[in-house]
Structures are given as C-alpha cells and as structure tokens.
Scaffold this active site. Structure first.
Site, PDB file in Angstrom:
ATOM      1  N   ARG A  61       5.545 -10.379   7.437  1.00 21.57           N
ATOM      2  CA  ARG A  61       4.387  -9.485   7.450  1.00 21.57           C
ATOM      3  C   ARG A  61       4.197  -8.893   8.859  1.00 21.57           C
ATOM      4  O   ARG A  61       3.806  -7.749   9.025  1.00 21.57           O
ATOM      5  CB  ARG A  61       3.156 -10.287   7.011  1.00 21.57           C
ATOM      6  CG  ARG A  61       1.896  -9.494   6.888  1.00 21.57           C
ATOM      7  CD  ARG A  61       1.996  -8.454   5.781  1.00 21.57           C
ATOM      8  NE  ARG A  61       0.947  -7.491   5.931  1.00 21.57           N
ATOM      9  CZ  ARG A  61       0.267  -6.949   4.935  1.00 21.57           C
ATOM     10  NH1 ARG A  61       0.536  -7.246   3.701  1.00 21.57           N
ATOM     11  NH2 ARG A  61      -0.682  -6.082   5.176  1.00 21.57           N
ATOM     12  N   ASN A 101     -10.136   5.791   3.802  1.00 21.95           N
ATOM     13  CA  ASN A 101      -9.648   5.198   2.555  1.00 21.95           C
ATOM     14  C   ASN A 101     -10.580   5.612   1.429  1.00 21.95           C
ATOM     15  O   ASN A 101     -11.777   5.825   1.653  1.00 21.95           O
ATOM     16  CB  ASN A 101      -9.666   3.669   2.684  1.00 21.95           C
ATOM     17  CG  ASN A 101      -9.229   2.977   1.411  1.00 21.95           C
ATOM     18  OD1 ASN A 101      -8.179   3.287   0.835  1.00 21.95           O
ATOM     19  ND2 ASN A 101     -10.044   2.051   0.924  1.00 21.95           N
ATOM     20  N   HIS A 103     -11.999   4.361  -2.288  1.00 24.00           N
ATOM     21  CA  HIS A 103     -12.125   3.107  -3.032  1.00 24.00           C
ATOM     22  C   HIS A 103     -12.937   3.357  -4.308  1.00 24.00           C
ATOM     23  O   HIS A 103     -14.019   3.956  -4.237  1.00 24.00           O
ATOM     24  CB  HIS A 103     -12.828   2.067  -2.144  1.00 24.00           C
ATOM     25  CG  HIS A 103     -13.002   0.753  -2.815  1.00 24.00           C
ATOM     26  ND1 HIS A 103     -11.980  -0.175  -2.892  1.00 24.00           N
ATOM     27  CD2 HIS A 103     -14.051   0.219  -3.487  1.00 24.00           C
ATOM     28  CE1 HIS A 103     -12.415  -1.239  -3.568  1.00 24.00           C
ATOM     29  NE2 HIS A 103     -13.667  -1.015  -3.944  1.00 24.00           N
ATOM     30  N   ASP A 135     -11.837  -0.011   8.890  1.00 25.33           N
ATOM     31  CA  ASP A 135     -11.913  -0.890  10.059  1.00 25.33           C
ATOM     32  C   ASP A 135     -11.037  -2.106   9.773  1.00 25.33           C
ATOM     33  O   ASP A 135     -10.253  -2.096   8.827  1.00 25.33           O
ATOM     34  CB  ASP A 135     -13.378  -1.243  10.395  1.00 25.33           C
ATOM     35  CG  ASP A 135     -14.042  -2.056   9.294  1.00 25.33           C
ATOM     36  OD1 ASP A 135     -13.333  -2.505   8.365  1.00 25.33           O
ATOM     37  OD2 ASP A 135     -15.269  -2.249   9.369  1.00 25.33           O
ATOM     38  N   ALA A 136     -11.187  -3.162  10.552  1.00 24.96           N
ATOM     39  CA  ALA A 136     -10.268  -4.297  10.405  1.00 24.96           C
ATOM     40  C   ALA A 136     -10.593  -5.159   9.177  1.00 24.96           C
ATOM     41  O   ALA A 136      -9.838  -6.058   8.830  1.00 24.96           O
ATOM     42  CB  ALA A 136     -10.277  -5.143  11.668  1.00 24.96           C
TER      43      ALA A 136
HETATM   44  C1  GRF Z   1      -7.831   5.529  -6.783  1.00 26.65           C
HETATM   45  O1  GRF Z   1      -8.714   5.083  -7.793  1.00 26.65           O
HETATM   46  C2  GRF Z   1      -8.309   5.043  -5.433  1.00 26.65           C
HETATM   47  O2  GRF Z   1      -9.691   4.934  -5.321  1.00 26.65           O
HETATM   48  C3  GRF Z   1      -7.702   3.661  -5.379  1.00 26.65           C
HETATM   49  O3  GRF Z   1      -6.417   3.833  -5.951  1.00 26.65           O
HETATM   50  C4  GRF Z   1      -6.451   4.892  -6.913  1.00 26.65           C
HETATM   51  C5  GRF Z   1      -5.311   5.837  -6.554  1.00 26.65           C
HETATM   52  O4  GRF Z   1      -5.006   6.720  -7.600  1.00 26.65           O
HETATM   53  N1  GRF Z   1      -7.714   3.154  -4.041  1.00 26.65           N
HETATM   54  P1  GRF Z   1      -3.707   7.663  -7.541  1.00 26.65           P
HETATM   55  O5  GRF Z   1      -2.490   6.795  -7.296  1.00 26.65           O
HETATM   56  O6  GRF Z   1      -3.919   8.642  -6.408  1.00 26.65           O
HETATM   57  O7  GRF Z   1      -3.652   8.345  -8.866  1.00 26.65           O
END
Ligand code: GRF
Length: 187
Positions: A61, A101, A103, A135-136
């Site tokens: 890793r 990111n 989410h 962030d971390a």
């Molecule tokens: C999305 O729901 C995002 O929020 C999550 O992963 C999914 C990615 O979708 N983190 P895709 O691979 O861009 O279709």
C-alpha cells in the site's frame, strides 16, 4: 489558461464522462487515472483521447501511495476530481493537490463505501449527493455543494443509486464551475 484537471475513477465513469463533455467549462482534463484495469472509465478516456493510466494496488500500500502521488504530479493538476474512486487517498496526496470528491449521500450522513445501502437501511425518505473537499479522513472534508434526492417506495440499492447518479453528473459539473475561480493555477 484552462484549469488542468486530473480525474480519478474506479468504475463505469458516467460522472467522469459528464466532466469530459462539459465543454462550457474552462478546464482541460489532462489525465484519467484508475485503480481498476478493466474499468469503463479508462475506455471513456481512450475514446476521448485523454491520457489514462491504471495504477493497481499491489502488495504494498505504501508503494501505491507513492505511485499515485508521483503519477498525478506528472500531470501538474490544478484540481483533482475523485469521481467514483474507491480508494482512500494518502494524506500526502490531499495536502499536495486540491481534491474534490462526490459521495452519494447527504454527508455527514452515511459516509463510507455503502452510502446508498446504508440510507435505505436507515429508512430515510430523502437522501442525495455531496461534493466536498477531500481531507485526510473518509468523507469528512468541507462540504461544497449538496442536492437532495427522494427515496421512493419500492426502491432498492440499484434504483436509488441510479436516481442519485442522474443528478450527480450535473452537480459535479456545476460544482467545478463554482470553484474554478478560487483555484490557483500552474502558469
Ligand atoms: C457515484 O454515485 C459517486 O457518488 C460515487 O461513485 C459513483 C460513481 O458513478 N462515489 P460512475 O462510475 O461515475 O457512474
């Protein structure tokens, strides 16, 4: 000068595709990096003529942590966008590159890898998506934008996630447009 953007993604890459297609934004997608050799996002990058590379997690890793930093640095990004990237980025990465990111929940509710499943299990009537600075921690960074999505009767993880992903594409593109003026760029 256009903002140099590196996309990190592990899966189908529909959000990455929305960014690639967002010609109205003053960005250049300089690379798409993945940890999954068979991920559709790499195919999307190839089709779009964008440099792309797979950086699989091998036995070490620590080595992967160094590699992802080195390979990203080579593209001199002004912004890194994690769009469905299923790896936790090392602290040295997020301290070095401004990274956002997306989410699939209304953070701080339901962080982690099973946000849609967890929201269904909790019985919430509304969930959604969040774009945040990385962030971390895991899904803990400052929230930039959020959008609600209703949970409908009969939803399962797949139907609900699809409804969330439909708004995530626009939410991501809009959020990049919002933060572009705040970024320092390489000259
Ligand atoms: C999305 O729901 C995002 O929020 C999550 O992963 C999914 C990615 O979708 N983190 P895709 O691979 O861009 O279709």
């Amino acid at each position: 000068m256009a903002c140099r953007l590196v996309i990190l993604a592990s899966g189908t890459g529909t959000i990455a595709q929305a960014i690639i297609d967002a010609h109205e934004l003053d960005i250049e997608v300089v690379a798409v990096l993945s940890d999954q050799v068979a991920s559709q996002v790499l195919e999307r990058a190839r089709t779009a003529g964008i440099p792309n590379e797979c950086i699989p997690v091998g036995n070490s890793r620590n080595q992967w942590n160094s590699e992802i930093i080195e390979k990203t640095a080579a593209f001199e990004p002004d912004l890194v966008v994690s769009a469905g990237f299923m790896r936790i980025l090392p602290p040295d990465f997020v301290h070095r590159f401004p990274t956002i990111n997306i989410h699939p929940s209304l953070l701080p509710d339901f962080p982690g890898a099973h946000a849609v499943r967890d929201a269904l299990a909790a019985g919430v009537l509304t969930t959604g998506s969040t774009v945040h600075w990385v962030d971390a921690g895991v899904d803990t960074g400052p929230i930039i934008t959020q959008m609600q999505v209703p949970v409908l009767p009969g939803d399962d993880e797949i139907t609900l996630h699809e409804r969330i992903k439909k708004i995530e594409r626009g939410l991501m593109v809009t959020t990049i447009a919002l933060i572009l003026p705040t970024l320092e760029q390489h000259v």
